[in-house]
Design a protein around this motif. Structure first.
Motif, PDB file in Angstrom:
ATOM      1  N   ALA A 181       0.825  -1.208   0.000  1.00 15.56           N
ATOM      2  CA  ALA A 181       0.000   0.000   0.000  1.00 15.56           C
ATOM      3  C   ALA A 181       0.861   1.261   0.000  1.00 15.56           C
ATOM      4  O   ALA A 181       2.029   1.243   0.401  1.00 15.56           O
ATOM      5  N   ASP A 182       0.262   2.363  -0.419  1.00 12.80           N
ATOM      6  CA  ASP A 182       0.974   3.643  -0.419  1.00 12.80           C
ATOM      7  C   ASP A 182       1.352   4.085   0.994  1.00 12.80           C
ATOM      8  O   ASP A 182       2.342   4.782   1.184  1.00 12.80           O
ATOM      9  N   ASN A 183       0.552   3.693   1.985  1.00 12.81           N
ATOM     10  CA  ASN A 183       0.827   4.101   3.367  1.00 12.81           C
ATOM     11  C   ASN A 183       1.554   3.022   4.168  1.00 12.81           C
ATOM     12  O   ASN A 183       1.547   3.039   5.397  1.00 12.81           O
ATOM     13  N   SER A 184       2.199   2.088   3.489  1.00 13.28           N
ATOM     14  CA  SER A 184       2.897   1.003   4.175  1.00 13.28           C
ATOM     15  C   SER A 184       3.919   1.564   5.154  1.00 13.28           C
ATOM     16  O   SER A 184       4.693   2.463   4.830  1.00 13.28           O
ATOM     17  N   ALA A 185       3.886   1.029   6.371  1.00 15.57           N
ATOM     18  CA  ALA A 185       4.778   1.533   7.414  1.00 15.57           C
ATOM     19  C   ALA A 185       4.866   0.511   8.535  1.00 15.57           C
ATOM     20  O   ALA A 185       4.087  -0.446   8.600  1.00 15.57           O
ATOM     21  N   ILE A 186       5.821   0.750   9.415  1.00 13.79           N
ATOM     22  CA  ILE A 186       5.933  -0.022  10.649  1.00 13.79           C
ATOM     23  C   ILE A 186       5.579   0.928  11.784  1.00 13.79           C
ATOM     24  O   ILE A 186       6.153   2.013  11.901  1.00 13.79           O
ATOM     25  N   TRP A 187       4.606   0.505  12.588  1.00 16.02           N
ATOM     26  CA  TRP A 187       4.145   1.289  13.722  1.00 16.02           C
ATOM     27  C   TRP A 187       4.451   0.548  15.008  1.00 16.02           C
ATOM     28  O   TRP A 187       4.312  -0.672  15.078  1.00 16.02           O
ATOM     29  N   GLY A 188       4.833   1.284  16.031  1.00 24.76           N
ATOM     30  CA  GLY A 188       4.950   0.737  17.368  1.00 24.76           C
ATOM     31  C   GLY A 188       3.613   0.879  18.070  1.00 24.76           C
ATOM     32  O   GLY A 188       2.858   1.826  17.810  1.00 24.76           O
ATOM     33  N   PHE A 189       3.296  -0.081  18.947  1.00 29.70           N
ATOM     34  CA  PHE A 189       2.041  -0.027  19.683  1.00 29.70           C
ATOM     35  C   PHE A 189       2.284  -0.537  21.097  1.00 29.70           C
ATOM     36  O   PHE A 189       2.901  -1.588  21.288  1.00 29.70           O
ATOM     37  N   ASP A 190       1.818   0.241  22.076  1.00 30.96           N
ATOM     38  CA  ASP A 190       1.973  -0.104  23.488  1.00 30.96           C
ATOM     39  C   ASP A 190       0.683  -0.765  23.975  1.00 30.96           C
ATOM     40  O   ASP A 190      -0.384  -0.151  23.906  1.00 30.96           O
ATOM     41  N   ILE A 191       0.772  -1.985  24.446  1.00 33.93           N
ATOM     42  CA  ILE A 191      -0.390  -2.747  24.887  1.00 33.93           C
ATOM     43  C   ILE A 191      -1.074  -2.087  26.083  1.00 33.93           C
ATOM     44  O   ILE A 191      -2.304  -2.075  26.175  1.00 33.93           O
ATOM     45  N   ILE A 192      -0.304  -1.524  27.007  1.00 31.32           N
ATOM     46  CA  ILE A 192      -0.855  -0.929  28.225  1.00 31.32           C
ATOM     47  C   ILE A 192      -1.538   0.411  27.943  1.00 31.32           C
ATOM     48  O   ILE A 192      -2.692   0.627  28.305  1.00 31.32           O
ATOM     49  N   THR A 193      -0.823   1.311  27.287  1.00 31.29           N
ATOM     50  CA  THR A 193      -1.363   2.661  27.063  1.00 31.29           C
ATOM     51  C   THR A 193      -2.215   2.758  25.798  1.00 31.29           C
ATOM     52  O   THR A 193      -2.937   3.728  25.613  1.00 31.29           O
ATOM     53  N   LYS A 194      -2.055   1.788  24.908  1.00 32.71           N
ATOM     54  CA  LYS A 194      -2.731   1.758  23.602  1.00 32.71           C
ATOM     55  C   LYS A 194      -2.281   2.920  22.711  1.00 32.71           C
ATOM     56  O   LYS A 194      -2.992   3.332  21.802  1.00 32.71           O
ATOM     57  N   GLU A 195      -1.102   3.434  22.983  1.00 30.98           N
ATOM     58  CA  GLU A 195      -0.548   4.510  22.159  1.00 30.98           C
ATOM     59  C   GLU A 195       0.251   3.922  21.007  1.00 30.98           C
ATOM     60  O   GLU A 195       0.876   2.876  21.136  1.00 30.98           O
TER      61      GLU A 195
END
Length: 137
Positions: free
Chosen positions: A102-116
């Protein structure tokens, strides 16, 4: 969980089986054989991950479903749609790979506790290439 061709296992540990039947996502607690409905993901989930300590699981696809021992949360975030893969980076943190083609392909970090979430980087290695089930990221 019955064994038939409509069920697909997303992840499995010694304590939990994370699976789906079409758009509906479930987990089975192995010792008790308790089945828990986690929710639905439009167009079926593409990936799932159970934490190494069996404290949480995360299912990805057009959205995210997060299960912890305290709650089940559906996460609909524009940036975190079309998740192709999930990997655990620490006890309560993961990285999410957004559709590599996809054009917006990326790697994102995600925090399970804060959901940030936090964007780690764009992922352009597979743009313009043929589809494959195996993506090295």
């Amino acid at each position: 969980m019955t064994k038939d061709k409509t069920h697909r296992i997303l992840d499995i540990t010694d304590e939990i089986i994370l699976w789906h039947e079409f758009e509906d996502v479930y987990m089975t607690i192995k010792p008790s054989n308790q089945q828990i409905y986690l929710g639905a993901i439009y167009s079926e989930p593409s990936c799932g991950l159970i934490s190494t300590k069996n404290n949480w699981c995360l299912v990805g696809g057009t959205a995210l479903i997060l299960w912890t021992k305290k709650e089940i949360v559906g996460i609909n975030d524009h940036d975190l749609q079309h998740i192709f893969d999930i990997r655990e980076t620490s006890e309560n943190k993961v990285e999410l790979l957004i559709d590599p083609w996809a054009d917006n392909s990326a790697i994102w970090g995600f925090d399970i506790i804060t959901k940030e979430k936090n964007k780690i980087k764009d992922f352009i290695a597979f743009k313009g290439k043929a589809y494959t089930n195996r993506v090295v990221w």
